[in-house]
Design a protein around this motif. Structure first.
Motif, PDB file in Angstrom:
ATOM      1  N   SER A 307       0.859  -1.828   0.117  1.00 10.13           N
ATOM      2  CA  SER A 307       0.248  -0.261  -0.484  1.00 10.13           C
ATOM      3  C   SER A 307       0.684   1.334  -0.095  1.00 10.13           C
ATOM      4  O   SER A 307       0.649   1.481  -0.693  1.00 10.13           O
ATOM      5  CB  SER A 307      -1.482   0.177   1.112  1.00 10.13           C
ATOM      6  OG  SER A 307      -1.909   1.345   1.420  1.00 10.13           O
ATOM      7  N   LEU A 308       1.522   1.401   1.054  1.00 10.22           N
ATOM      8  CA  LEU A 308       2.595   2.075   0.927  1.00 10.22           C
ATOM      9  C   LEU A 308       3.658   2.650  -0.297  1.00 10.22           C
ATOM     10  O   LEU A 308       4.127   3.585  -0.903  1.00 10.22           O
ATOM     11  CB  LEU A 308       3.523   2.244   2.192  1.00 10.22           C
ATOM     12  CG  LEU A 308       5.072   3.418   2.691  1.00 10.22           C
ATOM     13  CD1 LEU A 308       3.491   4.831   3.725  1.00 10.22           C
ATOM     14  CD2 LEU A 308       5.418   2.699   3.743  1.00 10.22           C
ATOM     15  N   HIS A 309       3.053   1.763  -1.355  1.00  7.71           N
ATOM     16  CA  HIS A 309       4.634   1.947  -2.648  1.00  7.71           C
ATOM     17  C   HIS A 309       3.497   2.116  -3.968  1.00  7.71           C
ATOM     18  O   HIS A 309       4.013   1.657  -4.580  1.00  7.71           O
ATOM     19  CB  HIS A 309       5.073   0.549  -2.476  1.00  7.71           C
ATOM     20  CG  HIS A 309       6.788   0.748  -1.481  1.00  7.71           C
ATOM     21  ND1 HIS A 309       7.895   1.121  -2.576  1.00  7.71           N
ATOM     22  CD2 HIS A 309       6.646   0.285  -0.545  1.00  7.71           C
ATOM     23  CE1 HIS A 309       8.828   0.858  -0.827  1.00  7.71           C
ATOM     24  NE2 HIS A 309       8.092   0.490   0.126  1.00  7.71           N
ATOM     25  N   GLY A 310       2.113   1.496  -3.629  1.00 12.86           N
ATOM     26  CA  GLY A 310       0.624   1.994  -4.642  1.00 12.86           C
ATOM     27  C   GLY A 310       1.098   1.269  -4.956  1.00 12.86           C
ATOM     28  O   GLY A 310       0.154   1.395  -6.280  1.00 12.86           O
ATOM     29  N   ALA A 340      -4.975   1.781   0.256  1.00 12.63           N
ATOM     30  CA  ALA A 340      -3.907   0.589  -0.880  1.00 12.63           C
ATOM     31  C   ALA A 340      -5.065   1.519  -1.920  1.00 12.63           C
ATOM     32  O   ALA A 340      -4.563   2.308  -3.052  1.00 12.63           O
ATOM     33  CB  ALA A 340      -4.340  -0.595  -0.951  1.00 12.63           C
ATOM     34  N   CYS A 341      -6.414   1.097  -1.009  1.00 12.73           N
ATOM     35  CA  CYS A 341      -7.694   2.018  -2.043  1.00 12.73           C
ATOM     36  C   CYS A 341      -7.394   3.558  -2.524  1.00 12.73           C
ATOM     37  O   CYS A 341      -7.337   3.260  -3.771  1.00 12.73           O
ATOM     38  CB  CYS A 341      -8.183   1.920  -1.629  1.00 12.73           C
ATOM     39  SG  CYS A 341      -9.409  -0.222  -1.325  1.00 12.73           S
ATOM     40  N   SER A 342      -6.559   3.852  -1.550  1.00 10.50           N
ATOM     41  CA  SER A 342      -7.438   5.634  -0.761  1.00 10.50           C
ATOM     42  C   SER A 342      -6.004   5.538  -2.448  1.00 10.50           C
ATOM     43  O   SER A 342      -6.193   6.612  -2.799  1.00 10.50           O
ATOM     44  CB  SER A 342      -6.193   5.996   0.002  1.00 10.50           C
ATOM     45  OG  SER A 342      -6.740   7.864  -0.105  1.00 10.50           O
ATOM     46  N   PHE A 588       5.758   6.714  -1.140  1.00  9.65           N
ATOM     47  CA  PHE A 588       6.403   6.622  -1.726  1.00  9.65           C
ATOM     48  C   PHE A 588       6.188   7.076  -2.466  1.00  9.65           C
ATOM     49  O   PHE A 588       5.382   6.875  -3.307  1.00  9.65           O
ATOM     50  CB  PHE A 588       6.695   5.002  -1.678  1.00  9.65           C
ATOM     51  CG  PHE A 588       8.030   5.237  -0.350  1.00  9.65           C
ATOM     52  CD1 PHE A 588       9.030   5.240  -0.699  1.00  9.65           C
ATOM     53  CD2 PHE A 588       7.812   4.396   0.540  1.00  9.65           C
ATOM     54  CE1 PHE A 588      10.702   5.055   0.113  1.00  9.65           C
ATOM     55  CE2 PHE A 588       8.742   3.239   1.540  1.00  9.65           C
ATOM     56  CZ  PHE A 588      10.117   4.257   1.933  1.00  9.65           C
ATOM     57  N   HIS A 589       6.667   7.453  -2.937  1.00 10.96           N
ATOM     58  CA  HIS A 589       7.323   8.203  -4.673  1.00 10.96           C
ATOM     59  C   HIS A 589       8.416   7.688  -5.628  1.00 10.96           C
ATOM     60  O   HIS A 589       9.378   8.310  -4.632  1.00 10.96           O
ATOM     61  CB  HIS A 589       6.546   9.682  -4.981  1.00 10.96           C
ATOM     62  CG  HIS A 589       6.005  10.129  -4.192  1.00 10.96           C
ATOM     63  ND1 HIS A 589       4.611  10.803  -5.132  1.00 10.96           N
ATOM     64  CD2 HIS A 589       5.442  10.909  -3.020  1.00 10.96           C
ATOM     65  CE1 HIS A 589       2.922  10.544  -4.199  1.00 10.96           C
ATOM     66  NE2 HIS A 589       3.813  11.261  -3.064  1.00 10.96           N
ATOM     67  N   GLN A 590       7.696   7.467  -6.817  1.00  9.49           N
ATOM     68  CA  GLN A 590       9.639   6.590  -6.994  1.00  9.49           C
ATOM     69  C   GLN A 590       9.629   7.594  -8.710  1.00  9.49           C
ATOM     70  O   GLN A 590       8.723   6.766  -9.463  1.00  9.49           O
ATOM     71  CB  GLN A 590       9.372   4.589  -7.005  1.00  9.49           C
ATOM     72  CG  GLN A 590      10.698   4.764  -8.084  1.00  9.49           C
ATOM     73  CD  GLN A 590      11.036   2.832  -7.663  1.00  9.49           C
ATOM     74  OE1 GLN A 590      11.038   2.344  -6.865  1.00  9.49           O
ATOM     75  NE2 GLN A 590      11.487   2.135  -8.863  1.00  9.49           N
ATOM     76  N   PHE A 591      10.115   8.229  -8.514  1.00  8.87           N
ATOM     77  CA  PHE A 591      10.445   8.712 -10.201  1.00  8.87           C
ATOM     78  C   PHE A 591      11.955   8.032 -11.130  1.00  8.87           C
ATOM     79  O   PHE A 591      13.312   7.699 -10.796  1.00  8.87           O
ATOM     80  CB  PHE A 591      10.657  10.309  -9.529  1.00  8.87           C
ATOM     81  CG  PHE A 591      10.189  11.055  -8.769  1.00  8.87           C
ATOM     82  CD1 PHE A 591       9.514  11.543  -9.433  1.00  8.87           C
ATOM     83  CD2 PHE A 591       9.880  10.988  -7.835  1.00  8.87           C
ATOM     84  CE1 PHE A 591       8.350  12.462  -8.415  1.00  8.87           C
ATOM     85  CE2 PHE A 591       9.384  11.874  -6.488  1.00  8.87           C
ATOM     86  CZ  PHE A 591       8.464  12.225  -7.345  1.00  8.87           C
ATOM     87  N   SER A 592      11.359   7.152 -11.781  1.00  7.77           N
ATOM     88  CA  SER A 592      12.642   7.393 -13.196  1.00  7.77           C
ATOM     89  C   SER A 592      12.277   7.883 -14.575  1.00  7.77           C
ATOM     90  O   SER A 592      10.731   7.893 -14.977  1.00  7.77           O
ATOM     91  CB  SER A 592      12.272   5.816 -12.798  1.00  7.77           C
ATOM     92  OG  SER A 592      13.115   5.378 -13.720  1.00  7.77           O
ATOM     93  N   LYS A 593      13.084   8.025 -15.231  1.00  5.16           N
ATOM     94  CA  LYS A 593      12.675   8.465 -16.917  1.00  5.16           C
ATOM     95  C   LYS A 593      11.380   9.451 -17.218  1.00  5.16           C
ATOM     96  O   LYS A 593      10.851   9.400 -17.749  1.00  5.16           O
ATOM     97  CB  LYS A 593      12.100   7.304 -17.453  1.00  5.16           C
ATOM     98  CG  LYS A 593      13.325   5.977 -16.931  1.00  5.16           C
ATOM     99  CD  LYS A 593      13.052   4.965 -18.662  1.00  5.16           C
ATOM    100  CE  LYS A 593      14.478   4.161 -18.190  1.00  5.16           C
ATOM    101  NZ  LYS A 593      14.596   2.554 -18.797  1.00  5.16           N
ATOM    102  N   GLY A 594      11.251  10.216 -15.663  1.00  4.85           N
ATOM    103  CA  GLY A 594      10.462  11.344 -15.619  1.00  4.85           C
ATOM    104  C   GLY A 594       8.977  10.784 -15.514  1.00  4.85           C
ATOM    105  O   GLY A 594       8.291  11.851 -16.150  1.00  4.85           O
ATOM    106  N   SER A 595       9.155  10.400 -14.601  1.00  2.00           N
ATOM    107  CA  SER A 595       7.616   9.915 -14.559  1.00  2.00           C
ATOM    108  C   SER A 595       7.339   9.540 -13.085  1.00  2.00           C
ATOM    109  O   SER A 595       8.533   8.989 -12.895  1.00  2.00           O
ATOM    110  CB  SER A 595       6.663   8.631 -15.458  1.00  2.00           C
ATOM    111  OG  SER A 595       7.573   7.681 -15.127  1.00  2.00           O
ATOM    112  N   CYS A 596       6.421   9.319 -12.795  1.00  2.00           N
ATOM    113  CA  CYS A 596       6.074   8.574 -10.957  1.00  2.00           C
ATOM    114  C   CYS A 596       5.686   7.649 -10.787  1.00  2.00           C
ATOM    115  O   CYS A 596       4.592   7.381 -11.965  1.00  2.00           O
ATOM    116  CB  CYS A 596       6.550   9.608 -10.333  1.00  2.00           C
ATOM    117  SG  CYS A 596       5.732   9.597  -8.466  1.00  2.00           S
TER     118      CYS A 596
END
Length: 602
Positions: A307-310, A340-342, A588-596
């Motif tokens: 959930s925390l990682h989307g 996780a739903c949120s 968490f937000h994981q940014f890679s190659k210009g997207s999240c």
């Protein structure tokens, strides 16, 4: 050991006098028809000692009391009756056994009543007596009781002589009074075993001083021969999880293996939680499936990690696996699933879970569950439905619940509902910074500058401030903290040069600074400067300067990441070919190659 600065002089008489033996619905001796196996055996032993006369031997009688008092809490009235018999030979060991039983039972205050009876009978307490009583004080969360007991210890000359008392005092002060006083007692102690170290470490953990937990553990390893145990590692893993320090977390995991500590269920679960909250979801998953034994808490922690990682689909799949192996969810599991739903805007699924809680899972919704649903509906723009749910639910809404709706009102620019919600928050908490700032900006939007000044004067008079933005980044095991606009770091010139370079690259891509949420009477230039120096931007700039090309940059943010920082992180991940992982207060937000990874939904 000297008495701590907060002298304990006045409490002993009042606290120790006003207690009497209390009863509890569970606190009854079992009937003859439902005797516990141990109870039946103890009664037979008692009868045998009576027949052969050995009951008059004080050591034998004391052993009987100890066996009865520590066998099961329901046997404590039986032990008390034994001790109260006029012909029963008494000694300190017997009194201590009964005090211990009560201290660890459902009514810890009864241990103090027994202590008073012990003193009235002329028996002198020893080091074990106070260890059990201080434990009772901790269970009761009654600091005055512990302070009065410390006064008794000092008056009887027992302070500084026994490691059990020293450790119990450290644990008491760390948990209920002041971790600084606990540190003082610890520093003055000449006998520091692993229990004493654990007591102080747990005190810092409970007070939210997570970096001190890590440092104290490092000192424990560098300066003494004490080996850490499971309790130590659970505390340090928890501190690492709060800080998001992956390198420290990996070192903890390595330490456990190197020192051949048993990977218990609790320790494995704590490490899964640590890896997940440090941003390494892959290691969390690998450890989860490697564990041979998993209980409901282990499954819930892993679902919460997804959930925390989307990763909502993974969370739901694991939830189904959990039920297939015969483990029913608890309240924490449902909270993780709703969260996780949120994070993914799964409104339909969230509604279904809420409906099934009572009927299918036999779990009554708590304020936390309603908070998740309000957050889910609010993020998705269903503000009227969220407000209607709050109005209709049987529980009284709290500040956190209203706060979720206020954030949604701000995001979706529903000014009228936002004012209603802010007023509800201020009725519950008149000093709530978020609600006051919202109202200040609302009045400014309508040009009501007198009301703006009124709100700001109130905040100034009562010293109400929004918490400053703070971001942590770990480099070679050292944690670096940045505040918004921070210029205190030793590499400040290089950091701001990198910030300028990031801004230049972003503007070349067409980026315009997002300045939502600022007071209306601050000019755009000042807003832009403020946004450009947000703490997460400083931390990322520091990471770019000090880490190898291609390595992951991990940042922990104490507040919700703003829209401008979110966009800038995308540009950084693309321009510098880096993966940037940011953990804000929600996810968490994981940014890679210009997207999240959040797909711009947060």
């Amino acid at each position: 050991m000297k008495a701590p600065n907060m002298t304990v002089r006045a409490h002993s008489s009042s606290i120790l006098k006003d207690l009497s033996l209390k009863t509890h619905p569970l606190f009854t001796a079992p009937s003859h028809s439902s005797l516990l196996p141990s109870t039946k055996l103890l009664k037979q032993t008692h009868a045998k000692l009576l027949r052969n006369g050995e009951i008059h031997d004080s050591l034998t009688a004391g052993k009987l009391i100890a066996d009865v008092a520590t066998s099961h809490y329901s046997n404590l009235p039986y032990a008390f009756r034994l001790l109260s018999h006029p012909h029963f030979p008494l000694n300190t060991f017997a009194w201590n056994s009964l005090i211990r039983g009560f201290a660890e039972g459902p009514i810890p205050e009864n241990s103090v009543y027994v202590y008073r009876r012990m003193l009235a009978g002329g028996f002198a307490p020893n080091n074990y007596t106070y260890t059990f009583l201080l434990k009772a004080s901790a269970f009761l969360a009654e600091p005055r009781l512990g302070l009065s007991l410390h006064a008794n210890i000092i008056s009887r000359g027992l302070d500084g002589l026994d490691p059990y008392i020293q450790t119990s005092l450290i644990s008491f002060y760390a948990a209920l009074v002041s971790v600084d006083t606990a540190q003082q007692l610890f520093d003055e102690s000449s006998m520091r075993d692993v229990t004493a170290w654990n007591a102080l470490i747990k005190g810092y953990l409970a007070s939210g001083q997570y970096m001190k937990v890590i440092r104290l553990f490092q000192v424990m390893q560098d300066r003494c021969n004490v080996c850490a145990d499971e309790v130590t590692m659970l505390s340090v893993a928890s501190a690492s999880a709060h800080l998001g320090t992956l390198d420290v977390g990996k070192w903890i995991h390595t330490y456990i293996g190197k020192n051949k500590l048993i990977m218990t269920l609790n320790l494995g679960t704590a490490l899964i939680n640590m890896y997940a909250k440090c941003g390494d979801i892959e290691s969390a998953i690998a450890l989860f499936w490697k564990m041979e034994e998993k209980d409901m808490r282990t499954w819930s922690v892993m679902i919460s990690a997804f959930s925390l990682h989307g990763l909502a689909k993974e969370a739901f799949d694991l939830f189904m696996d959990m039920q297939r192996v015969g483990i029913d969810p608890d309240s924490v599991t449902i909270t993780a699933l709703l969260s996780a739903c949120s994070h993914r805007g799964m409104v339909k699924e969230g509604r279904i879970i809420l409906c099934r809680m009572s009927t299918v899972y036999n779990i009554e919704p708590t304020i936390e569950h309603y908070g998740c649903i309000v957050d889910l509906l609010g993020r998705a723009g269903h503000l009227d439905e969220a407000l209607d749910l709050i109005r209709k639910m049987s529980l009284k809404p709290d500040v956190v619940l209203w706060g979720s709706l206020l954030v949604a009102c701000r995001v979706h620019r529903n000014i009228e509902m936002g004012k209603v919600v802010a007023d509800e928050i201020l009725e519950l908490d008149p000093c709530n910074a978020g609600a006051l700032v919202f109202l200040s900006n609302l009045h400014a939007a309508y040009g009501n500058w007198d009301r703006v000044q009124e709100v700001r004067d109130k905040m100034k008079e009562q010293r109400i401030n929004k918490p400053p933005g703070s971001s942590l980044i770990e480099l070679n095991g050292v944690i670096h903290e940045f505040l918004s606009g921070d210029k205190s770091h030793s590499q400040v010139d290089s950091i701001y040069m990198m910030l300028d370079e990031i801004g230049r690259l972003a503007r070349r891509k067409g980026h315009k600074t997002a300045m939502d949420g600022f007071p209306f009477d601050i000019d755009d230039e000042d807003k832009e400067v403020c946004v450009s120096q947000h703490s997460e931007k400083l931390a990322v700039a520091f990471g770019l300067i000090n880490t190898r090309p291609g390595s992951v940059i991990r940042v922990i943010k104490n507040l919700r990441i703003c829209s401008d920082c979110h966009e800038i992180m995308k540009y950084v991940s693309e321009a510098f070919e880096r993966t940037v992982v940011v953990r804000d207060c929600n996810r968490f937000h994981q940014f890679s190659k210009g997207s999240c990874s959040c797909v711009d939904y947060w």
